[in-house]
Design a protein around this motif. Sequence first.
Motif, PDB file in Angstrom:
ATOM      1  N   THR A 145      11.292   5.841  -2.571  1.00  0.00           N
ATOM      2  CA  THR A 145      12.150   6.579  -1.884  1.00  0.00           C
ATOM      3  C   THR A 145      12.178   6.312  -0.455  1.00  0.00           C
ATOM      4  O   THR A 145      11.248   6.048   0.027  1.00  0.00           O
ATOM      5  N   VAL A 146      13.362   6.225   0.088  1.00  0.00           N
ATOM      6  CA  VAL A 146      13.424   5.884   1.450  1.00  0.00           C
ATOM      7  C   VAL A 146      14.059   7.050   2.100  1.00  0.00           C
ATOM      8  O   VAL A 146      14.951   7.692   1.747  1.00  0.00           O
ATOM      9  N   ILE A 147      13.304   7.572   3.193  1.00  0.00           N
ATOM     10  CA  ILE A 147      14.008   8.722   3.810  1.00  0.00           C
ATOM     11  C   ILE A 147      14.727   8.130   5.290  1.00  0.00           C
ATOM     12  O   ILE A 147      13.906   7.408   6.029  1.00  0.00           O
ATOM     13  N   GLN A 150       6.100  14.992   3.309  1.00  0.00           N
ATOM     14  CA  GLN A 150       5.250  15.728   2.418  1.00  0.00           C
ATOM     15  C   GLN A 150       5.860  16.367   1.270  1.00  0.00           C
ATOM     16  O   GLN A 150       5.152  16.156   0.159  1.00  0.00           O
ATOM     17  N   GLN A 151       7.151  17.106   1.294  1.00  0.00           N
ATOM     18  CA  GLN A 151       7.737  17.542   0.416  1.00  0.00           C
ATOM     19  C   GLN A 151       8.141  16.427  -0.767  1.00  0.00           C
ATOM     20  O   GLN A 151       8.124  16.775  -2.100  1.00  0.00           O
ATOM     21  N   THR A 152       8.588  15.423  -0.381  1.00  0.00           N
ATOM     22  CA  THR A 152       8.986  14.018  -1.432  1.00  0.00           C
ATOM     23  C   THR A 152       7.567  13.991  -2.150  1.00  0.00           C
ATOM     24  O   THR A 152       7.689  13.811  -3.507  1.00  0.00           O
ATOM     25  N   LYS A 189       1.031  -1.495   0.155  1.00  0.00           N
ATOM     26  CA  LYS A 189       0.116   0.031   0.202  1.00  0.00           C
ATOM     27  C   LYS A 189       0.720   1.162   0.089  1.00  0.00           C
ATOM     28  O   LYS A 189       2.034   1.171   0.543  1.00  0.00           O
ATOM     29  N   GLU A 190       0.407   2.363  -0.562  1.00  0.00           N
ATOM     30  CA  GLU A 190       1.117   3.471  -0.538  1.00  0.00           C
ATOM     31  C   GLU A 190       0.867   4.362   0.794  1.00  0.00           C
ATOM     32  O   GLU A 190      -0.271   4.189   1.314  1.00  0.00           O
ATOM     33  N   PRO A 191       1.630   4.838   1.285  1.00  0.00           N
ATOM     34  CA  PRO A 191       1.582   5.383   2.696  1.00  0.00           C
ATOM     35  C   PRO A 191       0.653   6.724   2.375  1.00  0.00           C
ATOM     36  O   PRO A 191       0.792   7.199   1.491  1.00  0.00           O
ATOM     37  N   PRO A 192       0.052   7.025   3.668  1.00  0.00           N
ATOM     38  CA  PRO A 192      -0.833   8.274   3.541  1.00  0.00           C
ATOM     39  C   PRO A 192      -0.030   9.288   3.679  1.00  0.00           C
ATOM     40  O   PRO A 192       1.200   9.409   3.825  1.00  0.00           O
ATOM     41  N   ALA A 193      -0.768  10.237   3.188  1.00  0.00           N
ATOM     42  CA  ALA A 193       0.138  11.761   2.958  1.00  0.00           C
ATOM     43  C   ALA A 193       0.175  12.397   4.228  1.00  0.00           C
ATOM     44  O   ALA A 193       1.313  13.338   4.502  1.00  0.00           O
ATOM     45  N   GLY A 194       0.014  11.865   5.367  1.00  0.00           N
ATOM     46  CA  GLY A 194       0.120  12.642   6.588  1.00  0.00           C
ATOM     47  C   GLY A 194      -0.035  11.544   7.810  1.00  0.00           C
ATOM     48  O   GLY A 194      -0.808  10.630   7.437  1.00  0.00           O
ATOM     49  N   GLY A 248       7.503  12.192  -5.879  1.00  0.00           N
ATOM     50  CA  GLY A 248       8.183  10.863  -5.332  1.00  0.00           C
ATOM     51  C   GLY A 248       7.396   9.918  -4.675  1.00  0.00           C
ATOM     52  O   GLY A 248       6.220  10.494  -4.122  1.00  0.00           O
ATOM     53  N   LYS A 249       7.511   8.807  -4.487  1.00  0.00           N
ATOM     54  CA  LYS A 249       6.656   7.783  -3.834  1.00  0.00           C
ATOM     55  C   LYS A 249       7.361   7.390  -2.659  1.00  0.00           C
ATOM     56  O   LYS A 249       8.745   6.689  -2.920  1.00  0.00           O
ATOM     57  N   VAL A 250       6.939   7.514  -1.516  1.00  0.00           N
ATOM     58  CA  VAL A 250       7.705   7.186  -0.324  1.00  0.00           C
ATOM     59  C   VAL A 250       7.423   6.068   0.190  1.00  0.00           C
ATOM     60  O   VAL A 250       6.304   5.649   0.243  1.00  0.00           O
ATOM     61  N   LEU A 251       8.347   5.158   0.289  1.00  0.00           N
ATOM     62  CA  LEU A 251       8.337   3.637   0.650  1.00  0.00           C
ATOM     63  C   LEU A 251       8.270   3.689   2.078  1.00  0.00           C
ATOM     64  O   LEU A 251       7.531   2.801   2.675  1.00  0.00           O
ATOM     65  N   GLY A 252       8.987   4.476   2.703  1.00  0.00           N
ATOM     66  CA  GLY A 252       8.986   4.414   4.421  1.00  0.00           C
ATOM     67  C   GLY A 252      10.030   5.043   4.746  1.00  0.00           C
ATOM     68  O   GLY A 252      11.101   5.879   4.220  1.00  0.00           O
ATOM     69  N   ILE A 253      10.628   4.943   6.146  1.00  0.00           N
ATOM     70  CA  ILE A 253      11.580   5.816   6.696  1.00  0.00           C
ATOM     71  C   ILE A 253      12.373   4.687   7.261  1.00  0.00           C
ATOM     72  O   ILE A 253      12.092   3.657   8.038  1.00  0.00           O
TER      73      ILE A 253
END
Length: 715
Positions: free
Chosen positions: A656-658, A675-677, A6-11, A682-687
Amino acid sequence: MNMMNKEPPAGPPGYPSGSSAPQGLAELFGVTAAMQMLRRRFLIMALVGATVAAAAFAFLMLRPPTYDATALLYINPRQERVLDSEAVVGALPLQSSAIDSEIELLRSPALMTELATALGLQAQRNGGAVMSTEEIANSLSGAISVSRRGMTYIIEVSAKAGDPQRAQLIANTYADVYIASQVNQRVDTAQRANSWLSRRLAELREDVQAKESAAETFRVQSGLMAAQGSTLAEQQISNVQQQVLQAQADLAEREARYRQIQDLRQSGAPLESIGTAINSETVRSLRDREADIARRQSDLENRYLPTHPAVQAIRAEREDIENQIQREIQRITVNLGNEVSVARARLATLQQSMRESTGELSGNSAASVRLRELEREAAASRQVYESYLQRYQEIADQDQLNTSDARLLAYAGVPGGPSSPQLRISLALAIALGLMLGIGAGVIMEILDQSVKNADDLETKVGYPAIASIPTISKRMMRQMPPAERHPSGYLVGRPMSAFTEALRVLRTVIVYSKLDFSVKVVAITSALPDEGKTTISMCLARVAAMSGQRVCVVDCDLRKQSINDVIDIETDVGILQVLAGEAPWRSAIVRDPNSDAHVLPVATSGFTPRDVFGSEAMERLVGELRAHYDLVILDCAPILAVAETRILVKQADTTVIVARAGRSAIGAVRTAVQQTEGAGGKVLGIALNCVLPHWQSYADSLYFYQSKSYYSVS
């Protein structure tokens, strides 16, 4: 894994974008969270607690010694009295509140002033200045404590002083002052009460005399003289009422007898029945003679014929007797009628007399009401006067006793040793204060600390999963490595079975298998701010991927720091900028990692340019060629909040991994970076949570190594 699909939520879930989720008390002070907080803040809590405990213990133990002396007072709950009275002036009630009131009296400034007078302290000098009475009383108030012993009627009076004899003197003198004040208060109260009662009794006596005289005068003037408890008019009416009742009864009786005889005569009843009803001696005598004649007649008629002279004579005699009976009955009937008339007339006369007497009494009713009112007022005044007189006599007798409800149970003795400081109590207080302030310091630091610590913080406060929890490498473990390999990527190669290396394997697995519909080949590694370990993670990820058999290439996209050059210790004149400018093919710029099969596309030693090279078509072609040639391409980007170029690069990556550094990265910065990614496409996978200390971890971390350190090899 659902987390990867699943795509992570925007916030953060349930919060607007860019806002922070509040940290509730349950999250901060839950059992698990509390244990984690204790592990994280143990050092500061221990330091603050030890410092405070030592300072408090020193302060308590270095105070001058004080001595306690205690006298015992007994408040008599039974209120024993010599007098047989229900109340005594100044006596205490049996309620427990009375004992509390006596305790407050013992603490009163007035009693402290009396104590100062008894001790002769008014002229005492303190530092050359004469102390006022109020100042002396305040000083004594601080040295004396009063308390109740359990639920008994015993009061403890304790005095503190720097000298044991002084403490004994103050406690005993205070007890004596209290007893004397009780006696004086009782005497003063009784005297004031007697003085007031004397004046009040004189007023009441005059009032009683005036009201009784007024009632008697009105009785005489209104003619309401009384005999045997009632007036003459009332007695007369009572007599007439009795006569009327008697006359009514007589009339009823005579009328009943008269009607009965009339009814019997009219119905033709036999003489026997009428004679019985009349109940007359004359009729009864005639009836007896008739009965005797009837016997003789029967006897003669049995012996002779009806024409016989004897039979005829007896018959004539019987007829004469019957005529006499009839005449007697007639006479009695007439007499009964006369008696009825007389009784009726007598009743009428008595009733007329009754009406006249009642009318006379009605005329006196208003005067009687007024008389009764005056008598009630006089009786009430006399009752009040007698109660006051009795009270006055009781108080006068009680004034001679000079007793008190309190008595001295035991004088204070000389203290055998100081009451403070006490080693055990001081140590316990110091430890308790140290624990309280130490824990408080830890809690305050935990509240003020807005950095990310573990996966729970990321999920709760940022709203994105921690795809990897990478433990920190202790200095002791790093010193065991050769000097040239004393950096995380070197430790990874030298300790392939360590928890650090396993955490990087977890990160690689999550990246590679995060998408089911296509293969992830290009991943951007960035962070919110500098110095959060993104380059170290990029290089370690590349080495782990190469060690697993993948063809991997790390592209250094951080033109300002060029950290990868320092990690693998290279210097080159050809790098990514030359490739993008068309000055050299990318294959000639590739550098092979000496410790693994990973490839690195570095930045040349003098490689910064103000031009937008990452947004060019050359960069898109370079990424496309690397995607086709390698299994995994890692773009080591600059911090996204610090450098604008990163917003362009994350769009060209598959995911993208932060990287966030545990204990340093602020929650708001990490959330803004996500949020800026996403805002840049960009597609944030996670942290990836970097530098996680063992005692910061929770069970939600992707690799829980705190309780499993023995599971990983360190050799």
